[in-house]
Every structure is written in C-alpha cells, then in structure tokens.
Design a protein around this motif. Structure first.
Motif, PDB file in Angstrom:
ATOM      1  N   UNK A  94      17.584  31.568 -24.872  1.00 20.09           N
ATOM      2  CA  UNK A  94      18.459  32.492 -24.139  1.00 20.09           C
ATOM      3  C   UNK A  94      19.910  32.021 -24.286  1.00 20.09           C
ATOM      4  N   UNK A  95      20.704  32.799 -25.028  1.00 20.12           N
ATOM      5  CA  UNK A  95      22.064  32.405 -25.387  1.00 20.12           C
ATOM      6  C   UNK A  95      22.949  32.150 -24.170  1.00 20.12           C
ATOM      7  N   UNK A  96      22.859  32.990 -23.137  1.00 19.39           N
ATOM      8  CA  UNK A  96      23.705  32.797 -21.953  1.00 19.39           C
ATOM      9  C   UNK A  96      23.402  31.464 -21.278  1.00 19.39           C
ATOM     10  N   UNK A  97      22.139  31.077 -21.246  1.00 17.96           N
ATOM     11  CA  UNK A  97      21.765  29.789 -20.653  1.00 17.96           C
ATOM     12  C   UNK A  97      22.224  28.639 -21.537  1.00 17.96           C
ATOM     13  N   UNK A  98      22.143  28.818 -22.855  1.00 16.76           N
ATOM     14  CA  UNK A  98      22.623  27.785 -23.772  1.00 16.76           C
ATOM     15  C   UNK A  98      24.115  27.546 -23.551  1.00 16.76           C
ATOM     16  N   UNK A  99      24.862  28.631 -23.382  1.00 13.15           N
ATOM     17  CA  UNK A  99      26.299  28.526 -23.135  1.00 13.15           C
ATOM     18  C   UNK A  99      26.568  27.810 -21.809  1.00 13.15           C
ATOM     19  N   UNK A 100      25.867  28.231 -20.740  1.00  8.64           N
ATOM     20  CA  UNK A 100      26.082  27.609 -19.426  1.00  8.64           C
ATOM     21  C   UNK A 100      25.695  26.142 -19.442  1.00  8.64           C
ATOM     22  N   UNK A 101      24.611  25.821 -20.144  1.00 10.61           N
ATOM     23  CA  UNK A 101      24.186  24.427 -20.253  1.00 10.61           C
ATOM     24  C   UNK A 101      25.236  23.616 -21.015  1.00 10.61           C
ATOM     25  N   UNK A 102      25.786  24.199 -22.066  1.00  8.44           N
ATOM     26  CA  UNK A 102      26.848  23.528 -22.820  1.00  8.44           C
ATOM     27  C   UNK A 102      28.051  23.249 -21.922  1.00  8.44           C
ATOM     28  N   UNK A 103      28.403  24.204 -21.072  1.00  9.14           N
ATOM     29  CA  UNK A 103      29.518  24.003 -20.139  1.00  9.14           C
ATOM     30  C   UNK A 103      29.217  22.848 -19.178  1.00  9.14           C
ATOM     31  N   UNK A 105      27.342  20.241 -19.844  1.00  7.04           N
ATOM     32  CA  UNK A 105      27.525  19.008 -20.616  1.00  7.04           C
ATOM     33  C   UNK A 105      29.004  18.721 -20.849  1.00  7.04           C
ATOM     34  N   UNK A 106      29.765  19.758 -21.179  1.00  3.11           N
ATOM     35  CA  UNK A 106      31.205  19.593 -21.434  1.00  3.11           C
ATOM     36  C   UNK A 106      31.919  19.042 -20.218  1.00  3.11           C
ATOM     37  N   UNK A 108      30.402  17.605 -17.525  1.00  2.00           N
ATOM     38  CA  UNK A 108      29.682  16.544 -16.825  1.00  2.00           C
ATOM     39  C   UNK A 108      29.114  16.983 -15.487  1.00  2.00           C
ATOM     40  N   UNK A 109      28.717  18.260 -15.400  1.00  2.00           N
ATOM     41  CA  UNK A 109      28.169  18.785 -14.137  1.00  2.00           C
ATOM     42  C   UNK A 109      26.651  18.741 -14.188  1.00  2.00           C
ATOM     43  N   UNK A 110      26.044  17.915 -13.341  1.00  4.75           N
ATOM     44  CA  UNK A 110      24.600  17.863 -13.245  1.00  4.75           C
ATOM     45  C   UNK A 110      23.928  17.085 -14.350  1.00  4.75           C
ATOM     46  N   UNK A 111      24.703  16.436 -15.192  1.00  2.08           N
ATOM     47  CA  UNK A 111      24.152  15.635 -16.286  1.00  2.08           C
ATOM     48  C   UNK A 111      24.695  14.213 -16.175  1.00  2.08           C
ATOM     49  N   UNK A 112      23.946  13.260 -16.715  1.00  2.00           N
ATOM     50  CA  UNK A 112      24.393  11.860 -16.701  1.00  2.00           C
ATOM     51  C   UNK A 112      24.481  11.320 -18.106  1.00  2.00           C
TER      52      UNK A 112
END
Length: 112
Positions: A94-103, A105-106, A108-112
């Motif tokens: 799902x492209x929209x989720x891929x984009x949001x997930x990339x954001x 990571x970019x 540092x929200x919710x990722x370590x």
C-alpha cells in the motif's frame, strides 16, 4: 433513475455489513464516524472499526488505524503503534502506508 443521496441510510447499511465482519464496510463506517457524515462524529468508534478491519489484514484499515495512532484520534497517541500498523499495510504494497512509514523513519517517529 437511481436513489436519492442519503448518508444516514448509507451508515445504517454500512453498520449491518460491518457487524457481519465485512472489512470494507468497517472501513467505510469508520470513515463516516470520523467525519460525522450520516452519523455523529465519533473518533473512538472510528478507531475501533478501523481496528476490526485491520485485524482482518485489510491494508486500508491498517493504514487508517495507523493514522489514528499517529494523530491521537480516538486512541491514545502512540507513534510506535502507528509505525506497527503502517508497516503491516506497507508490507502489502500500500503506497500511502509506505510513504507514511518513510516519513516516520525520516523524522524518527516511533522508530529506534
């Protein structure tokens, strides 16, 4: 000649289908609840409906639930939960989720 537009009737029918476990109806009803379209605005009910769709593996439901967690709409704001649900939807392509997930990571929200 078709039917007259009636958001309240649509909500009734979405609810019937959602109660039978149809993910698309859960997502549509959740959207109506989130927008207050044809029903009273209720972010908590929207998030619950999105969760029901997400638990069936529906990528649109997973993405919508992730947005709820990201924004704190109907659930406690939780960046890690948002990432988890974005990831599930992104893994399905799902492209929209891929984009949001990339954001996430970019920024540092919710990722370590």
């Amino acid at each position: 000649a078709g039917v007259v537009q009636d958001a309240e009737e649509a909500v009734k029918l979405f609810r019937l289908a959602a109660e039978q476990g149809l993910a698309e109806a859960q997502l549509a009803l959740g959207s109506c609840c989130a927008q207050g379209k044809g029903t009273t605005k209720n972010d908590e009910e929207a998030a619950q409906l999105y969760r029901q769709a997400a638990e069936q593996g529906d990528m649109h439901g997973q993405n919508a639930l992730a947005k709820c967690f990201e924004r704190g709409a109907g659930v406690a704001q939780d960046a890690e939960e948002a990432v988890k649900h974005y990831r599930h939807a992104a893994e399905q392509g799902f492209a929209a989720a891929q984009y949001s997930l990339a954001q996430c990571f970019l920024n540092g929200a919710g990722v370590v």
